[in-house]
Write a protein that holds these residues in place. Structure first.
Motif, PDB file in Angstrom:
ATOM      1  N   LEU A 163      -5.039   1.989  12.202  1.00 17.23           N
ATOM      2  CA  LEU A 163      -4.580   2.419  10.726  1.00 17.23           C
ATOM      3  C   LEU A 163      -3.583   1.951   9.979  1.00 17.23           C
ATOM      4  CD1 LEU A 163      -6.365   6.569  11.606  1.00 17.23           C
ATOM      5  CD2 LEU A 163      -7.416   4.099  10.889  1.00 17.23           C
ATOM      6  N   THR A 164      -3.560   1.706   9.126  1.00 12.36           N
ATOM      7  CA  THR A 164      -2.428   1.646   8.560  1.00 12.36           C
ATOM      8  C   THR A 164      -1.688   2.954   8.158  1.00 12.36           C
ATOM      9  OG1 THR A 164      -3.519   2.213   5.976  1.00 12.36           O
ATOM     10  CG2 THR A 164      -3.764  -0.220   6.824  1.00 12.36           C
ATOM     11  N   PRO A 165      -0.040   2.938   8.161  1.00 15.15           N
ATOM     12  CA  PRO A 165       0.515   3.689   8.293  1.00 15.15           C
ATOM     13  C   PRO A 165       0.174   4.699   7.554  1.00 15.15           C
ATOM     14  CG  PRO A 165       2.126   2.099   8.124  1.00 15.15           C
ATOM     15  CD  PRO A 165       0.561   1.532   7.894  1.00 15.15           C
ATOM     16  N   LYS A 166      -0.063   4.880   6.039  1.00 18.09           N
ATOM     17  CA  LYS A 166      -0.864   5.689   4.729  1.00 18.09           C
ATOM     18  C   LYS A 166      -1.631   6.574   4.999  1.00 18.09           C
ATOM     19  CE  LYS A 166       0.957   5.528   1.771  1.00 18.09           C
ATOM     20  NZ  LYS A 166       1.211   5.393   0.285  1.00 18.09           N
ATOM     21  N   GLU A 167      -2.792   5.446   5.844  1.00 17.98           N
ATOM     22  CA  GLU A 167      -4.341   5.989   6.595  1.00 17.98           C
ATOM     23  C   GLU A 167      -3.678   7.076   7.161  1.00 17.98           C
ATOM     24  OE1 GLU A 167      -7.049   1.939   5.745  1.00 17.98           O
ATOM     25  OE2 GLU A 167      -6.837   2.552   7.576  1.00 17.98           O
ATOM     26  N   LYS A 168      -2.460   6.802   7.995  1.00 15.89           N
ATOM     27  CA  LYS A 168      -2.272   7.766   9.403  1.00 15.89           C
ATOM     28  C   LYS A 168      -1.805   9.479   8.159  1.00 15.89           C
ATOM     29  CE  LYS A 168      -1.446   4.364  13.369  1.00 15.89           C
ATOM     30  NZ  LYS A 168      -0.719   4.328  13.604  1.00 15.89           N
ATOM     31  N   ASN A 180      -8.171  16.805  -1.414  1.00 16.53           N
ATOM     32  CA  ASN A 180      -8.246  15.312  -1.926  1.00 16.53           C
ATOM     33  C   ASN A 180      -6.721  15.271  -3.320  1.00 16.53           C
ATOM     34  OD1 ASN A 180     -10.311  14.510  -0.559  1.00 16.53           O
ATOM     35  ND2 ASN A 180     -11.129  12.494  -1.926  1.00 16.53           N
ATOM     36  N   LYS A 181      -6.845  16.223  -3.866  1.00 13.24           N
ATOM     37  CA  LYS A 181      -6.100  16.694  -4.948  1.00 13.24           C
ATOM     38  C   LYS A 181      -4.182  17.281  -4.072  1.00 13.24           C
ATOM     39  CE  LYS A 181      -9.541  17.816  -8.511  1.00 13.24           C
ATOM     40  NZ  LYS A 181      -9.228  18.883  -9.208  1.00 13.24           N
ATOM     41  N   GLU A 182      -4.500  17.796  -3.886  1.00 13.81           N
ATOM     42  CA  GLU A 182      -3.869  18.521  -2.744  1.00 13.81           C
ATOM     43  C   GLU A 182      -2.990  17.117  -2.017  1.00 13.81           C
ATOM     44  OE1 GLU A 182      -3.977  22.988  -1.648  1.00 13.81           O
ATOM     45  OE2 GLU A 182      -5.561  21.820  -0.390  1.00 13.81           O
ATOM     46  N   ILE A 183      -3.677  16.379  -1.334  1.00 13.57           N
ATOM     47  CA  ILE A 183      -3.292  14.742  -0.860  1.00 13.57           C
ATOM     48  C   ILE A 183      -2.095  13.852  -1.605  1.00 13.57           C
ATOM     49  CG2 ILE A 183      -3.584  13.327   0.631  1.00 13.57           C
ATOM     50  CD1 ILE A 183      -5.524  14.645   2.044  1.00 13.57           C
ATOM     51  N   GLU A 188       1.628  11.219  -3.842  1.00 14.71           N
ATOM     52  CA  GLU A 188       2.078  11.161  -5.788  1.00 14.71           C
ATOM     53  C   GLU A 188       1.319   9.664  -5.790  1.00 14.71           C
ATOM     54  OE1 GLU A 188       6.660  11.303  -5.619  1.00 14.71           O
ATOM     55  OE2 GLU A 188       6.275  12.834  -5.859  1.00 14.71           O
ATOM     56  N   ILE A 189       0.169   9.975  -4.910  1.00 13.37           N
ATOM     57  CA  ILE A 189      -0.938   8.656  -5.930  1.00 13.37           C
ATOM     58  C   ILE A 189      -2.100   9.410  -6.222  1.00 13.37           C
ATOM     59  CG2 ILE A 189      -0.117   7.195  -3.781  1.00 13.37           C
ATOM     60  CD1 ILE A 189      -1.943   8.248  -2.433  1.00 13.37           C
ATOM     61  N   SER A 190      -2.914   8.693  -6.587  1.00 13.20           N
ATOM     62  CA  SER A 190      -4.006   9.323  -7.399  1.00 13.20           C
ATOM     63  C   SER A 190      -5.065   9.949  -6.613  1.00 13.20           C
ATOM     64  CB  SER A 190      -5.019   8.197  -8.662  1.00 13.20           C
ATOM     65  OG  SER A 190      -4.848   7.043  -7.638  1.00 13.20           O
ATOM     66  N   PRO A 191      -6.100  10.845  -6.845  1.00  7.31           N
ATOM     67  CA  PRO A 191      -7.013  11.115  -6.368  1.00  7.31           C
ATOM     68  C   PRO A 191      -7.673  10.212  -5.742  1.00  7.31           C
ATOM     69  CG  PRO A 191      -6.552  12.839  -7.867  1.00  7.31           C
ATOM     70  CD  PRO A 191      -6.195  11.842  -7.825  1.00  7.31           C
ATOM     71  N   HIS A 192      -8.482   9.102  -6.442  1.00  9.41           N
ATOM     72  CA  HIS A 192      -8.662   8.421  -6.623  1.00  9.41           C
ATOM     73  C   HIS A 192      -8.554   7.642  -5.269  1.00  9.41           C
ATOM     74  CE1 HIS A 192     -12.068   4.492  -7.186  1.00  9.41           C
ATOM     75  NE2 HIS A 192     -10.657   3.738  -7.125  1.00  9.41           N
ATOM     76  N   THR A 193      -7.472   6.653  -4.933  1.00 13.01           N
ATOM     77  CA  THR A 193      -6.245   6.199  -4.155  1.00 13.01           C
ATOM     78  C   THR A 193      -6.721   6.853  -2.933  1.00 13.01           C
ATOM     79  OG1 THR A 193      -4.317   4.972  -5.907  1.00 13.01           O
ATOM     80  CG2 THR A 193      -4.276   5.139  -3.472  1.00 13.01           C
ATOM     81  N   VAL A 194      -6.662   8.473  -2.543  1.00 14.20           N
ATOM     82  CA  VAL A 194      -7.155   8.847  -1.640  1.00 14.20           C
ATOM     83  C   VAL A 194      -7.925   8.896  -1.085  1.00 14.20           C
ATOM     84  CG1 VAL A 194      -6.756  11.938  -0.482  1.00 14.20           C
ATOM     85  CG2 VAL A 194      -4.976  10.673  -2.822  1.00 14.20           C
ATOM     86  N   ALA A 195      -8.894   9.280  -2.204  1.00 15.94           N
ATOM     87  CA  ALA A 195     -10.357   8.546  -1.542  1.00 15.94           C
ATOM     88  C   ALA A 195     -10.901   7.416  -1.327  1.00 15.94           C
ATOM     89  CB  ALA A 195     -11.165   8.702  -3.070  1.00 15.94           C
ATOM     90  N   SER A 196     -10.308   6.190  -2.030  1.00 14.01           N
ATOM     91  CA  SER A 196     -10.530   5.098  -1.204  1.00 14.01           C
ATOM     92  C   SER A 196      -9.970   4.679   0.530  1.00 14.01           C
ATOM     93  CB  SER A 196      -9.445   4.103  -2.163  1.00 14.01           C
ATOM     94  OG  SER A 196      -9.998   4.009  -3.107  1.00 14.01           O
ATOM     95  N   HIS A 197      -8.365   5.323   0.137  1.00 10.49           N
ATOM     96  CA  HIS A 197      -8.353   5.775   1.876  1.00 10.49           C
ATOM     97  C   HIS A 197      -9.195   6.550   2.719  1.00 10.49           C
ATOM     98  CE1 HIS A 197      -4.241   3.809   1.516  1.00 10.49           C
ATOM     99  NE2 HIS A 197      -4.157   4.896  -0.163  1.00 10.49           N
ATOM    100  N   ILE A 198      -9.525   7.644   2.700  1.00  7.42           N
ATOM    101  CA  ILE A 198     -10.190   8.536   3.073  1.00  7.42           C
ATOM    102  C   ILE A 198     -12.103   7.431   4.087  1.00  7.42           C
ATOM    103  CG2 ILE A 198     -11.973  10.077   3.633  1.00  7.42           C
ATOM    104  CD1 ILE A 198      -9.902  11.641   2.392  1.00  7.42           C
ATOM    105  N   LYS A 199     -12.270   6.970   2.699  1.00  2.49           N
ATOM    106  CA  LYS A 199     -13.813   6.055   2.910  1.00  2.49           C
ATOM    107  C   LYS A 199     -13.287   4.713   4.118  1.00  2.49           C
ATOM    108  CE  LYS A 199     -16.766   3.093   1.137  1.00  2.49           C
ATOM    109  NZ  LYS A 199     -16.763   2.396  -0.258  1.00  2.49           N
ATOM    110  N   ALA A 308       2.511  -1.150   3.092  1.00  2.00           N
ATOM    111  CA  ALA A 308       2.328   0.395   3.286  1.00  2.00           C
ATOM    112  C   ALA A 308       2.424   1.614   1.942  1.00  2.00           C
ATOM    113  CB  ALA A 308       2.258   1.341   4.269  1.00  2.00           C
ATOM    114  N   LEU A 309       3.808   1.237   2.119  1.00  2.00           N
ATOM    115  CA  LEU A 309       4.941   1.326   0.747  1.00  2.00           C
ATOM    116  C   LEU A 309       4.723   1.093  -0.531  1.00  2.00           C
ATOM    117  CD1 LEU A 309       7.756   3.104   3.141  1.00  2.00           C
ATOM    118  CD2 LEU A 309       6.343   4.592   2.253  1.00  2.00           C
ATOM    119  N   GLY A 310       4.731   0.165  -0.612  1.00  2.00           N
ATOM    120  CA  GLY A 310       4.011  -0.992  -2.130  1.00  2.00           C
ATOM    121  C   GLY A 310       4.980  -1.456  -1.803  1.00  2.00           C
TER     122      GLY A 310
END
Length: 324
Positions: A163-168, A180-183, A188-199, A308-310
């Protein structure tokens, strides 16, 4: 008193490229093309007899390797700046050139303006790298020297790199019951990005639910359960470390001092610490320096964490080169 022009020595076996590079150097009144060579032997002899400020060299010379020339220059002229100007080569040659002492690496087909700007950056203490080369080198550091298949066997999987650091970090929040919204708010990323990480987490861990992801993540060493005992108040205030770090930076504290304070006060892990430092205004060079010196991370791991930090591939590579 007017500063003398910077002495530039050019080594290139292709005559067309040699003359093109010579014209770029001659066009700047602050530079003096003090010598040229078309092979390793002539270049090595020239270095024995003359002084220089900048070496611009190809790697593939007809009677030797540019790496040897870089090593000789670094030994005989330690204050000289060195930049490789070459065709797109294999990653081992690029990495070996940097290890030997090159501070920059450009492709021959870059525009004259870009090459001139890169030489200027080099003289100002920078480490100019062509973006394509930066990506190429970072792939080398990220994946190592040994090629692996696209679908590695279970025995070949490096759990620490699964897993990448962000995924961890996302998995850590999942294990605490965050939505997802709380994460998204915490990182400080979008819920869509969180969903992509979870996938991607589900795919990498071969699971279909959050509970399975937490269990498999823990079993495979991708999830630390140590932080589960933290109080909800301690984990809910995600912005406090950043605010403290930003205040410390604005007060003139070094990145090292800031790291020590936020780690002690908030018990942050390496990923969280680097994220807080970045959000408070410290750059890639700062993060790479303290990551290596105070967090004990190796170059490969630090590059992965910066990406991972951008940060861009070029920023991550230049941060690494700044520590050499």
């Amino acid at each position: 008193m007017t500063q003398a022009p910077f002495r530039v020595f050019l080594v290139e076996d292709d005559q067309g490229t040699l003359h093109r590079m010579a014209e770029i150097v001659r066009a700047n009144p602050e530079w003096n093309l003090c010598g040229m060579a078309a092979n390793y032997s002539d270049a090595a002899q020239w270095l024995e007899l003359h002084e220089l400020d900048v070496l611009l060299t190809d790697l593939g010379l007809p009677d030797g390797n540019g790496k040897q020339l870089i090593e000789q220059t670094r030994a005989q002229h330690p204050k000289a700046e060195i930049m490789v100007i070459s065709r797109f080569g294999d990653e081992n040659s690029v990495v070996e050139a940097i290890k030997a002492g090159a501070s920059g690496y450009l492709l021959k087909d870059e525009s004259p303006e870009h090459i001139a700007s890169a030489i200027q950056q080099l003289l100002q203490g920078g480490s100019p790298i062509s973006p394509a080369i930066a990506r190429y080198i970072l792939d080398y550091f990220q994946h190592g020297e040994t090629a692996v298949s696209d679908v590695p066997s279970n025995e070949a999987v490096d759990n620490d790199a699964l897993l990448t650091p962000k995924e961890k970090m996302v998995l850590q929040y999942i294990s605490r019951g965050y939505s997802n919204k709380e994460i998204a708010r915490a990182l400080e990323i979008s819920p869509h990005t969180v969903a992509s990480h979870i996938k991607r987490i589900y795919q990498k861990l071969a699971v279909n639910s959050r509970n399975e992801a937490v269990f498999e993540g823990w079993r495979m060493g991708q999830l630390s359960m140590r932080q589960q005992t933290q109080s909800s108040s301690a984990t809910a205030s995600q912005k406090d470390p950043r605010q403290i770090a930003q205040a410390l930076r604005e007060a003139g504290k070094s990145v090292g001092d800031t790291l020590e304070i936020v780690q002690v006060v908030f018990s942050l892990n390496a990923d969280q610490t680097l994220q807080v430092l970045m959000q408070s205004g410290f750059g890639a060079n700062d993060l790479f320096g303290v990551g290596r010196a105070q967090l004990g991370l190796d170059d490969k791991t630090l590059i992965q964490k910066l990406l991972a930090l951008g940060f861009t591939h070029e920023q991550a590579l230049q941060a690494m080169l700044a520590q050499l």
